[in-house]
Structure formats: C-alpha cells, structure tokens
Design a protein around this motif. Structure first.
Motif, mmCIF file in Angstrom:
data_model
loop_
_atom_site.group_PDB
_atom_site.id
_atom_site.type_symbol
_atom_site.label_atom_id
_atom_site.label_comp_id
_atom_site.label_asym_id
_atom_site.label_seq_id
_atom_site.Cartn_x
_atom_site.Cartn_y
_atom_site.Cartn_z
ATOM 1 N N TYR A 150 -15.816 -3.185 -7.218
ATOM 2 C CA TYR A 150 -14.998 -3.096 -8.069
ATOM 3 C C TYR A 150 -13.705 -4.692 -7.763
ATOM 4 N N SER A 194 -8.080 3.852 -15.657
ATOM 5 C CA SER A 194 -7.568 3.094 -14.653
ATOM 6 C C SER A 194 -7.640 4.655 -13.478
ATOM 7 N N THR A 202 -11.030 -4.619 -6.901
ATOM 8 C CA THR A 202 -9.233 -4.032 -7.646
ATOM 9 C C THR A 202 -8.914 -4.275 -7.180
ATOM 10 N N ASN A 260 -2.854 5.505 -3.450
ATOM 11 C CA ASN A 260 -2.465 4.081 -3.859
ATOM 12 C C ASN A 260 -0.775 3.582 -3.737
ATOM 13 N N SER A 316 -12.299 6.622 -3.556
ATOM 14 C CA SER A 316 -12.033 6.022 -4.573
ATOM 15 C C SER A 316 -11.562 4.419 -3.622
ATOM 16 N N ASP A 317 -10.936 4.177 -2.610
ATOM 17 C CA ASP A 317 -11.195 3.319 -1.647
ATOM 18 C C ASP A 317 -12.535 2.712 -1.910
ATOM 19 N N TRP A 341 -10.619 -1.627 -14.088
ATOM 20 C CA TRP A 341 -11.369 -1.372 -12.435
ATOM 21 C C TRP A 341 -10.851 -2.383 -11.591
ATOM 22 N N LYS A 399 -12.626 0.912 -5.540
ATOM 23 C CA LYS A 399 -11.045 -0.344 -5.218
ATOM 24 C C LYS A 399 -12.383 -1.702 -4.979
ATOM 25 N N GLU A 400 -12.741 -1.536 -3.427
ATOM 26 C CA GLU A 400 -14.260 -2.219 -2.518
ATOM 27 C C GLU A 400 -15.318 -2.726 -3.475
ATOM 28 N N ASP A 446 -5.168 -5.413 -10.997
ATOM 29 C CA ASP A 446 -3.598 -4.959 -10.248
ATOM 30 C C ASP A 446 -2.844 -4.578 -11.585
ATOM 31 N N ILE A 464 -7.323 4.044 -10.110
ATOM 32 C CA ILE A 464 -5.637 3.624 -9.697
ATOM 33 C C ILE A 464 -4.807 4.251 -10.294
#
Length: 384
Positions: A41, A177, A43, A295, A34-35, A236, A38-39, A239, A179
């Motif tokens: 894209y 999503s 996010t 998250n 997940s991290d 993605w 996030k990095e 926020d 997240i």
C-alpha cells in the motif's frame, strides 16, 4: 508467564499466538505480514499518497450528480472520527453511518454528534431493537465462544452496505489502521452471518431477530459482485498517528477520549477487558501494543511492560454487563469457568470462503474486499 515462551524480537507476540512462526533472527511472521502490507500500500510514502489521490479522484468522479460520493462508518472512536474529518478535507461528500447496538457510551454518542455537526455532514443511524441485541449477546455468552461482540461487526458491515446501495454510492471508507491496531492472529476472532444465526438458534431464547441486520453470504455477494461496492481504508496509505489524530480531534471538535481501544462501546469494552482475558486467556491488548513496537511507535520493552500490567476497572464493566443482559453472578461464574468453544463448533461459511478463494482473490484485486478479509476468511484453517 508459567513457562518459557519465545517472544518475537521485534514486537511482543509470543509462541502462544495462533499460527506464529519465527525466522532465524526471532522475527515473527506477523511482523513480516505487516511489512508486506506496508510495501503493497506504500503506507506513509509517496507511493501511498499517490495511490490514495488516485482513489479519491475516482470516488469524486463516480459520485458526480449524487448527493454523496461515499459512506463513512463512524463509532465515536479516534480512527473513524479522524477519517470523517479527513474525508471532508479531501473534498469528498460523505454520508456518516452509525450502527447503534444500544451499548454505546455517552462519550461515543456525543463525539459522533460533535464531529458530524461541526463538519456539516449528514448522519444516518441504524438502531437495533435492544431486546434483540440483549438476546443475541446472551446467546453468545452462554455459547462459550470468544467472539462475544461479533454481531455488532457483522451488523455494522451490513448497514454500511445497505446505506451505500440506497444512496447508489460505490465506496465505503473504513477507519482501520494496521499500523496502530495491529494484525489479528489468524485463527482468532472469526465470525460470519451463518455463525451468528447458528449461535442464536442454539442458545437464544427463540426471539426472532426482526431488526438485526445480519449479513448472509448471498447478501455479501450481492453487495460485492453485483453492486460492486468497494471498501477503502485510507489510513493504510498515509502516515497515521493515533496520538496526533486524538489531539487534532480534541482541538478541532472538543472531542473526548474514552480511555482506550474498544472502550467507546461498553459491550466491546467488556469483551476485550474482561471476557476474553479471564475466560480464554486472550489479552488482545497485544494487537495494538505489538503494532506499536513493530512500527517504532513505542519501545518494545515499554510495550511488554504495559502488556504485563493487569487490566483495571473490570468489576464495574462486569456488573454493568450482568445487569444489562439479566445474568446472575452464579450463572456468570459457571460460564466463565465452563467449557470453551470456537466457531468450529457451529455452522459457518468458512469452508465456502475457502472453496471460493480464487473468486475472492479477484474481488480483492478489484478492491471489492480488503486484503485482510482475503487472508483471514479464505486461508485454510488448521484442524478444520
């Protein structure tokens, strides 16, 4: 819990989750995945917003002179409804597309109508023959596999591709999503068009699927390699808060909440609230609850407490399911207590996807398949 389990120190995934691993601090590999997403894209960051702006600009450029510049799949749920509203806010000209598997709740259907009408967005709905869908559902139920509602996902994907191709549109926007919805454990919930065809052949009534829009491997390559239709997941990059999205939809469109993730459709509600937990011990609430914990959307202890509470209202869903597909309580009990199988017991495209992993890496880098598709479908499967 019947034994001592190791639980991720950051989310709520435990060591019963397929392909899970923990580092020296007890953090699982799914949190790290997940991290990494996030990095990649950006996010919720400036990087993510800039990337999304560039994508939106390209969609508008490629859509010049056309009635629509993108297709947005809608289900009546929170994420897809919110995405459709954002697409209009961003200045896009979307065509809303819905696949009706004939199991929609009245709330979902009304939500779709309210949002598309208020936004003045055209809606295209593909309705499958209800007898075909019932036969498919019966086949998957009697086959003993976990993916009871996967024909809906495959058909929806095919319908979106067809609509995009018909309108000469190169972009499909998906309201997913990671997240809020989490990451499906690798090895779980696999399905493809060949799998659907084989299950129906072995456990269906023999009824031909004339209206069911299956997605074959050849069709998939046509849409991605030849037509070069891209799937974009805008949520993605931003926020995104499901709670805030829900409040926005209620205030803006008189949109109605349906009670929980997947509950806007009765087949998916039965699958996730009754069938999987009771037959397989899969309580997929851990996907979204783990995501909320990792998250910072919910305290980890609260997520665990919610997860340890039993699902309620399952008898009504069960009875509706039995009546809809014409299964007796005796037959139902025999299936629920009977042998469990997986996609490995049936013909699939899985080995083909794995063999062609380099091709799908290039397609992923070109934005023609999603990152999650690449990881899930082309990674080697243990024991395969």
């Amino acid at each position: 819990m019947t034994r001592s389990q190791q639980i991720c120190s950051r989310c709520i995934y435990n060591d019963s989750v397929p392909r899970i691993a923990f580092d020296e601090k007890g953090v699982c590999n799914y949190c790290k995945l997940s991290d990494a997403i996030k990095e990649q894209y950006g996010t919720g960051s400036e990087k993510g917003l800039l990337s999304l702006q560039q994508i939106l600009a390209q969609i508008k450029k490629d859509g010049r002179g056309k009635r629509y510049d993108c297709v947005v799949g809608v289900s009546g749920g929170t994420d897809s409804s919110f995405l459709l509203a954002k697409a209009v806010e961003w200045g896009l000209r979307p065509l809303a597309v819905h696949f009706d598997n004939t199991w929609n709740s009245a709330i979902a259907s009304l939500n779709i109508h309210k949002v598309t009408t208020a936004l003045n967005v055209d809606l295209e709905t593909y309705v499958v023959d209800n007898k075909e869908m019932e036969d498919l559902t019966r086949a998957f139920f009697f086959s003993g596999v976990p993916e009871l509602d996967c024909p809906t996902d495959i058909a929806f994907a095919e319908v979106l591709y067809r609509s995009a191709a018909k309108q000469k549109v190169r972009y499909i926007l998906e309201g997913h999503s990671f997240i809020t919805e989490g990451i499906s454990p690798m090895g779980n919930n696999y399905f493809d068009g060949k799998y659907i065809k084989d299950v129906h052949k072995k456990f269906g009534s023999g009824k031909q699927l004339k209206t069911f829009p299956n997605l074959s491997f050849a069709s998939f390559l046509k849409w991605t390699v030849i037509k070069r239709i891209k799937k974009v997941r805008p949520l993605w990059y931003i926020d995104y808060s499901k709670e805030e999205a829900r409040c926005f939809l209620q205030q803006s469109f008189d949109w109605e909440y349906y009670g929980g993730h997947h509950l806007e459709n009765r087949l998916s509600a039965f699958t996730y609230a009754v069938y999987r937990p009771q037959k397989f011990g899969f309580d997929n609430r851990n996907w979204s609850l783990a995501a909320a914990a990792r998250n910072g959307l919910m305290p980890r202890e609260e997520a665990l407490a919610v997860y340890n509470q039993p699902v309620t209202g399952t008898e009504e869903l069960r009875d509706f399911f039995l009546k809809r597909i014409g299964v007796s309580m005796q037959e139902y009990t025999a299936v629920m207590q009977g042998e469990t199988k997986t996609y490995k017991n049936f013909k699939t495209y899985k080995m083909r996807f794995e063999t062609l992993r380099p091709l799908f890496y290039l397609l992923m880098k070109a934005g023609l398949v999603t990152y999650s598709f690449y990881v899930k479908y082309t990674s080697k499967t243990e024991g395969a």
